[in-house]
Design a protein around this motif. Structure first.
Motif, PDB file in Angstrom:
ATOM      1  N   ALA A 455       0.857  -1.186   0.000  1.00 17.03           N
ATOM      2  CA  ALA A 455       0.000   0.000   0.000  1.00 17.03           C
ATOM      3  C   ALA A 455       0.892   1.234   0.000  1.00 17.03           C
ATOM      4  CB  ALA A 455      -0.917   0.001   1.219  1.00 17.03           C
ATOM      5  N   PRO A 456       1.229   1.772  -1.188  1.00 17.55           N
ATOM      6  CA  PRO A 456       2.113   2.943  -1.230  1.00 17.55           C
ATOM      7  C   PRO A 456       1.488   4.164  -0.569  1.00 17.55           C
ATOM      8  CG  PRO A 456       1.162   2.503  -3.392  1.00 17.55           C
ATOM      9  CD  PRO A 456       0.805   1.339  -2.522  1.00 17.55           C
ATOM     10  N   ILE A 457       0.147   4.258  -0.655  1.00 20.35           N
ATOM     11  CA  ILE A 457      -0.595   5.304   0.051  1.00 20.35           C
ATOM     12  C   ILE A 457      -1.862   4.668   0.606  1.00 20.35           C
ATOM     13  CG2 ILE A 457       0.313   7.212  -1.358  1.00 20.35           C
ATOM     14  CD1 ILE A 457      -2.256   7.125  -2.988  1.00 20.35           C
ATOM     15  N   ASP A 458      -2.558   5.391   1.481  1.00 21.97           N
ATOM     16  CA  ASP A 458      -3.756   4.823   2.108  1.00 21.97           C
ATOM     17  C   ASP A 458      -4.860   4.546   1.099  1.00 21.97           C
ATOM     18  OD1 ASP A 458      -2.503   4.944   4.527  1.00 21.97           O
ATOM     19  OD2 ASP A 458      -3.443   6.824   5.154  1.00 21.97           O
ATOM     20  N   ASP A 459      -4.830   5.219  -0.052  1.00 22.22           N
ATOM     21  CA  ASP A 459      -5.929   5.102  -1.020  1.00 22.22           C
ATOM     22  C   ASP A 459      -5.843   3.857  -1.892  1.00 22.22           C
ATOM     23  OD1 ASP A 459      -6.148   7.627   0.046  1.00 22.22           O
ATOM     24  OD2 ASP A 459      -6.794   8.553  -1.825  1.00 22.22           O
ATOM     25  N   ILE A 460      -4.710   3.185  -1.919  1.00 24.03           N
ATOM     26  CA  ILE A 460      -4.534   2.083  -2.859  1.00 24.03           C
ATOM     27  C   ILE A 460      -3.696   0.986  -2.226  1.00 24.03           C
ATOM     28  CG2 ILE A 460      -2.499   3.162  -3.927  1.00 24.03           C
ATOM     29  CD1 ILE A 460      -3.495   1.974  -6.603  1.00 24.03           C
ATOM     30  N   LYS A 461      -4.088  -0.246  -2.501  1.00 21.90           N
ATOM     31  CA  LYS A 461      -3.358  -1.400  -1.986  1.00 21.90           C
ATOM     32  C   LYS A 461      -3.281  -2.454  -3.088  1.00 21.90           C
ATOM     33  CE  LYS A 461      -3.608  -5.028   1.559  1.00 21.90           C
ATOM     34  NZ  LYS A 461      -4.379  -5.548   2.718  1.00 21.90           N
ATOM     35  N   PHE A 462      -2.074  -2.951  -3.320  1.00 22.81           N
ATOM     36  CA  PHE A 462      -1.850  -4.013  -4.293  1.00 22.81           C
ATOM     37  C   PHE A 462      -1.636  -5.341  -3.547  1.00 22.81           C
ATOM     38  CE2 PHE A 462      -0.297  -0.097  -6.233  1.00 22.81           C
ATOM     39  CZ  PHE A 462      -0.968  -0.109  -7.457  1.00 22.81           C
ATOM     40  N   ARG A 463      -2.096  -6.425  -4.161  1.00 22.68           N
ATOM     41  CA  ARG A 463      -1.886  -7.733  -3.549  1.00 22.68           C
ATOM     42  C   ARG A 463      -1.628  -8.762  -4.643  1.00 22.68           C
ATOM     43  NH1 ARG A 463      -8.043  -7.747  -1.174  1.00 22.68           N
ATOM     44  NH2 ARG A 463      -9.180  -7.950  -3.139  1.00 22.68           N
ATOM     45  N   VAL A 464      -0.772  -9.734  -4.339  1.00 20.02           N
ATOM     46  CA  VAL A 464      -0.450 -10.788  -5.292  1.00 20.02           C
ATOM     47  C   VAL A 464      -0.143 -12.056  -4.510  1.00 20.02           C
ATOM     48  CG1 VAL A 464       2.000 -10.172  -5.366  1.00 20.02           C
ATOM     49  CG2 VAL A 464       0.973 -11.432  -7.283  1.00 20.02           C
ATOM     50  N   THR A 465      -0.584 -13.186  -5.047  1.00 19.54           N
ATOM     51  CA  THR A 465      -0.353 -14.491  -4.425  1.00 19.54           C
ATOM     52  C   THR A 465      -0.091 -15.523  -5.522  1.00 19.54           C
ATOM     53  OG1 THR A 465      -1.813 -13.996  -2.574  1.00 19.54           O
ATOM     54  CG2 THR A 465      -1.300 -16.295  -2.950  1.00 19.54           C
ATOM     55  N   TYR A 466       0.902 -16.362  -5.275  1.00 14.42           N
ATOM     56  CA  TYR A 466       1.137 -17.505  -6.158  1.00 14.42           C
ATOM     57  C   TYR A 466       1.230 -18.738  -5.268  1.00 14.42           C
ATOM     58  CZ  TYR A 466       2.828 -20.322 -10.030  1.00 14.42           C
ATOM     59  OH  TYR A 466       2.942 -21.285 -11.007  1.00 14.42           O
ATOM     60  N   SER A 467       0.487 -19.781  -5.624  1.00 10.72           N
ATOM     61  CA  SER A 467       0.435 -20.951  -4.747  1.00 10.72           C
ATOM     62  C   SER A 467       0.417 -22.240  -5.546  1.00 10.72           C
ATOM     63  CB  SER A 467      -0.800 -20.893  -3.847  1.00 10.72           C
ATOM     64  OG  SER A 467      -1.986 -20.975  -4.616  1.00 10.72           O
ATOM     65  N   HIS A 468       0.836 -23.295  -4.883  1.00 11.82           N
ATOM     66  CA  HIS A 468       0.756 -24.658  -5.420  1.00 11.82           C
ATOM     67  C   HIS A 468      -0.134 -25.446  -4.469  1.00 11.82           C
ATOM     68  CE1 HIS A 468       1.938 -28.370  -7.416  1.00 11.82           C
ATOM     69  NE2 HIS A 468       2.176 -28.895  -6.227  1.00 11.82           N
ATOM     70  N   ASP A 469      -1.269 -25.950  -4.980  1.00 10.72           N
ATOM     71  CA  ASP A 469      -2.280 -26.590  -4.149  1.00 10.72           C
ATOM     72  C   ASP A 469      -2.589 -27.979  -4.685  1.00 10.72           C
ATOM     73  OD1 ASP A 469      -2.888 -23.956  -2.755  1.00 10.72           O
ATOM     74  OD2 ASP A 469      -3.408 -23.473  -4.820  1.00 10.72           O
ATOM     75  N   ILE A 470      -3.190 -28.806  -3.839  1.00 10.32           N
ATOM     76  CA  ILE A 470      -3.556 -30.163  -4.275  1.00 10.32           C
ATOM     77  C   ILE A 470      -4.940 -30.516  -3.759  1.00 10.32           C
ATOM     78  CG2 ILE A 470      -1.142 -30.894  -4.272  1.00 10.32           C
ATOM     79  CD1 ILE A 470      -3.319 -32.537  -1.743  1.00 10.32           C
ATOM     80  N   ARG A 471      -5.573 -31.470  -4.434  1.00  9.40           N
ATOM     81  CA  ARG A 471      -6.764 -32.147  -3.906  1.00  9.40           C
ATOM     82  C   ARG A 471      -6.568 -33.633  -4.104  1.00  9.40           C
ATOM     83  NH1 ARG A 471     -11.680 -34.626  -4.759  1.00  9.40           N
ATOM     84  NH2 ARG A 471     -11.543 -34.659  -7.022  1.00  9.40           N
ATOM     85  N   ALA A 472      -6.487 -34.352  -3.005  1.00 13.56           N
ATOM     86  CA  ALA A 472      -6.322 -35.801  -3.092  1.00 13.56           C
ATOM     87  C   ALA A 472      -7.670 -36.457  -3.388  1.00 13.56           C
ATOM     88  CB  ALA A 472      -5.747 -36.348  -1.793  1.00 13.56           C
ATOM     89  N   PRO A 473      -7.674 -37.633  -4.032  1.00 14.93           N
ATOM     90  CA  PRO A 473      -8.951 -38.325  -4.274  1.00 14.93           C
ATOM     91  C   PRO A 473      -9.661 -38.635  -2.967  1.00 14.93           C
ATOM     92  CG  PRO A 473      -7.056 -39.728  -4.784  1.00 14.93           C
ATOM     93  CD  PRO A 473      -6.532 -38.356  -4.575  1.00 14.93           C
TER      94      PRO A 473
END
Length: 801
Positions: A455-473
């Protein structure tokens, strides 16, 4: 009609160190059965073009109104006949039987598989169209209790228990039998005119299709009871000058289910009962039956087998009651019908701990850390009554639907994780997580996540996420023994009836692995100070799944075996002679193929090659500054809030490794239209609250791979089928509600009225087909995407004291 009553009560004790809570809920919904709205009567389906030929330039699929079932009628429709020499004949084709076995002649339309375009569809579908329940009849009962007690100001112990019961009734359809009903020339229930005609023309039998008016609709009576018991402790403690939060939890869950069919026929018993004849001096044998009476043919050779005659000729048994006495058709039904069921128990044990704190301070602030572990055991077992094959109380085999088998299996998983949030500078942090899970069935897997907020200033916020996920049978993917049901597939313009088996991977020997996904999410949140009350966010997501767990459809398997000549698909197809041979039904000249006796198609989950989803989510909320508006136009009481949500589905790609890849983004036969949105406004001024919302989806297509044409079309391919129509309209609905709040003493009341689909807007028509014998029984729309119930009112009262 639906009813809902719920209540919650909480109380402190021992000077506030303890707290007890109890809540309960009852929900009842009356089912909507056999309701066939006017918009569902146009016969809007998708069929294989009967005029299609390679090189003729015509579309392979036709999607249009005026289509209906072409191989069934309520009291039986003759499809062909067989001579005494065994040859197939079209004599008597189109004869159908009505009230009291009345003989009629169907005006056929243009036939294509189990369908026909035009013709007497009002006859063929009169007791079949729209027989699938629009809404299930349900009751739900929930009871939840919790007690917590602070041993010290920092440590609480607690226990929870809940019981949930559910019962539901719904109907699939009036059961059709698309061909395969054999009536021999000496059947006692044939009208005399037909019997005479068959004798004069040397016909040994007729082959019929029927929707069996007089037989009950097929459906399910399902119930379950889920019990959950959980206990634990949580609190804080200080270690090395750091305050840590911790919790310990143990949970046991028990779910008992009962899956039961509404009365449905046993195929073996029905075939024996329907093959009934007059007892004559020539066939009486040693049965002891009266000459001139009606009996099952099997009883003549096996006296005492208990078979009770039943007529498949005419609606409600045709002439049976007049020939055998009042109530004889019902006695036949009682003999052939049963209610197969399966009882199952699912058990779960779950034990976990979690710890979190801020042990380190860096130059930008405290570094947060969390870690924990979990062990879980899942199991399933059950019971199905089983007696020697051929008995009507054997609920594992021989039924039109049901044929339940016991699911049996278990797996366990142990997991451990660690997470952290690290501030790197003013307004910016980096977060990460790692988890290892060891499954007893599929081995160990890693999952992880990296992300950042800035959040460079109170008016704006950037967010980013990268993930590796699984679902088992899960248990069903692995151990489902499945149920059998009768179904149909269409190959070229010929329909084939078969038994569909769907099973878990452990039972068919396939090696099912966990599916894994790499997910990117990036967005921005705006709260501009120069527009007080406004908050907006835009988030992009991109998800790629490898080894996605899914199941091919029966039609898909048949196409891949018989049209695409894939031996891997033919391994799932069986006829009387064993596993099908690739290409057996290939017929480039498009002459209706006879083909092998298609008996079974076996379906099981597989790991697809790849699946991708991509899109953008939008969320805007504006709390209108009423004070500022009041200064402009005079006093305006209350609060006004606008909200808008929208999703743009950019990609929904699937490559199962067998079929040509597809992208269903914008395909309104799925649930991923190009755009889905809702815009609402809420105005509150004591004692009233007004709410209105518009919601909708954009127009779309049937399939992004389809080629639209009416002439000059390229030849059909599985990758790019041709069709005369490839567009589906969008839809827009309006919902609203009104709430009035007041107080009586210390009690607060809310009385509300809500209306969904205020203008009773009908859903767009979406043509389904050409496979599945139950298609005409279901609404001619996409129930996952469009509002098909029409205008719905809800009213109630809330009390808080």
């Amino acid at each position: 009609p639906s009813y809902k009553v719920d209540a919650t009560y909480g109380v402190d004790f021992d000077g506030g160190r303890g707290h007890a809570l109890l809540s309960g809920e009852f929900v009842g919904t009356q089912g909507i059965y056999d309701y066939d709205p006017s918009w569902n009567k146009s016969g809007f389906f998708k069929v294989i073009n009967p005029a299609y030929k390679a090189g003729a330039g015509l579309p392979y699929y036709l999607i249009e109104p005026g289509i209906g079932a072409g191989e069934v009628a309520p009291g039986g429709l003759v499809l062909n006949s067989v001579t005494t020499g065994g040859a197939s004949s079209n004599l008597l084709r189109g004869t159908y039987f009505g009230v009291n076995g009345a003989v009629n002649q169907l005006a056929f339309g243009t036939t294509t598989g189990q369908w026909m375009i035009g013709g007497d569809t009002a006859v063929t579908q009169s007791n079949y169209e729209g027989t699938s329940s629009l809404a299930a009849g349900e009751t739900r009962e929930n009871l939840f209790g919790r007690v917590g007690y602070y041993l010290t100001p920092e440590t609480e112990v607690w226990a929870e228990a809940s019981v949930t019961r559910y019962k539901g009734r719904s109907y699939y359809m009036q059961p059709p039998q698309v061909g395969g009903i054999t009536i021999k020339a000496d059947n006692a229930f044939l009208p005399q005119s037909i019997r005479n005609y068959m004798a004069a023309n040397n016909l040994a039998s007729i082959n019929m299709g029927s929707t069996d008016e007089g037989f009950p609709e097929s459906g399910s009576l399902d119930g379950r009871e889920a019990q959950r018991f959980s206990a634990g402790a949580d609190g804080t403690l200080s270690v090395l000058s750091t305050d840590w939060k911790w919790d310990l939890t143990g949970q046991i869950g028990i779910t008992d289910t009962r899956e039961q069919e509404t009365p449905v026929w046993n195929t073996n018993y029905l075939n024996q009962a329907a093959d009934s004849v007059f007892v004559t001096p020539q066939n009486v044998g040693t049965s002891g039956l009266s000459i001139g009476s009606i009996a099952c043919r099997s009883t003549l050779t096996a006296p005492g087998n208990g078979c009770v005659p039943i007529s498949r000729i005419g609606v409600n048994g045709g002439l049976q009651d007049s020939l055998m006495g009042a109530g004889s058709f019902q006695k036949g039904l009682n003999y052939v019908l049963g209610t197969p069921y399966r009882n199952q128990r699912l058990n779960e044990q779950d034990y976990s701990f979690n710890v979190s704190g801020n042990p380190i301070d860096d130059w930008a602030g405290p570094i947060s850390v969390a870690f924990g572990g979990e062990w879980r055991l899942e199991s399933i077992n059950g019971f199905v009554p089983s007696t020697p094959a051929g008995s009507i109380t054997d609920y594992t085999n021989g039924w039109l639907f049901g044929n339940y088998l016991v699911n049996h299996g278990h797996y366990s998983v142990g997991e451990g994780y660690v997470e952290t949030v690290v501030p790197v500078m003013q307004g910016m942090d980096v977060n990460g997580a790692f988890r290892y899970a060891a499954y007893s069935t599929s081995g160990g897997v890693n999952t992880w996540k990296l992300g950042s907020n800035y959040a460079p200033i109170d008016d704006i916020k950037f967010r980013v996420t990268y993930s590796h996920d699984i679902r088992a049978p899960n248990l069903n993917d692995l151990f489902a023994t499945g149920t059998r049901r009768t179904n149909t597939v269409s190959i070229y313009n010929t329909s084939y009836t078969f038994i569909q088996n769907q099973r878990g991977s452990q039972l068919v020997g396939t090696d099912l692995k966990p599916e894994s996904a790499n997910s990117l999410g990036a967005g921005v949140v705006l709260t501009p100070s120069f527009i007080p009350g406004l908050a907006a966010s835009v988030d992009y997501y991109n998800i790629t799944i490898s080894g996605a767990i899914g199941t091919l459809s029966a039609q898909n398997v048949a196409d891949q075996c018989y049209l695409e000549n894939l031996p891997s698909a033919c391994a799932f197809v069986q006829g009387d002679g064993g596993v099908a041979t690739a290409g057996t039904l290939t017929n480039p000249g498009h002459v209706p193929a006879v083909g092998p006796n298609l008996t079974y198609i076996n379906l099981a989950p597989i790991n697809y090659a790849k699946q991708k989803a991509e899109g953008i989510d939008f969320d805007i909320t504006y709390n209108v500054p009423m004070d500022a508006l009041s200064g402009l136009v005079g006093p305006i009481p209350g609060d006004l809030v606008f909200n808008a949500l929208a999703t743009n589905y950019m990609r929904n790609y699937l490559n199962d490794g067998i079929n040509p890849p597809t992208d269903s983004a914008g395909a309104n036969t799925a649930d991923t239209p190009n755009w889905a949105y809702r815009i609402s406004a809420t105005y509150h001024t004591d004692p009233w609250t007004f709410f209105i919302m518009g919601r909708g989806v954009s127009a779309g297509v049937y399939n992004n791979n389809y080629i639209t044409c009416t002439s000059g079309c390229p030849d059909y391919t599985v990758a790019n089928p041709t069709t005369n129509l490839n567009s589906i309209p969008g839809a827009f609905y309006v919902d609203t509600s009104l709430t009035y709040s007041f107080e009586v003493g210390d009690a607060g009341f809310d009385v509300f009225l809500a209306v969904k689909n205020l203008f009773d807007t009908n859903p767009p028509l979406v043509g389904s087909g050409p496979d599945a014998n139950n298609t005409p029984a279901y609404p001619e729309t996409n129930r996952d995407l469009y509002d098909y119930l029409g205008r719905v009112f809800r009213m109630g009262i809330r009390l808080n004291m």
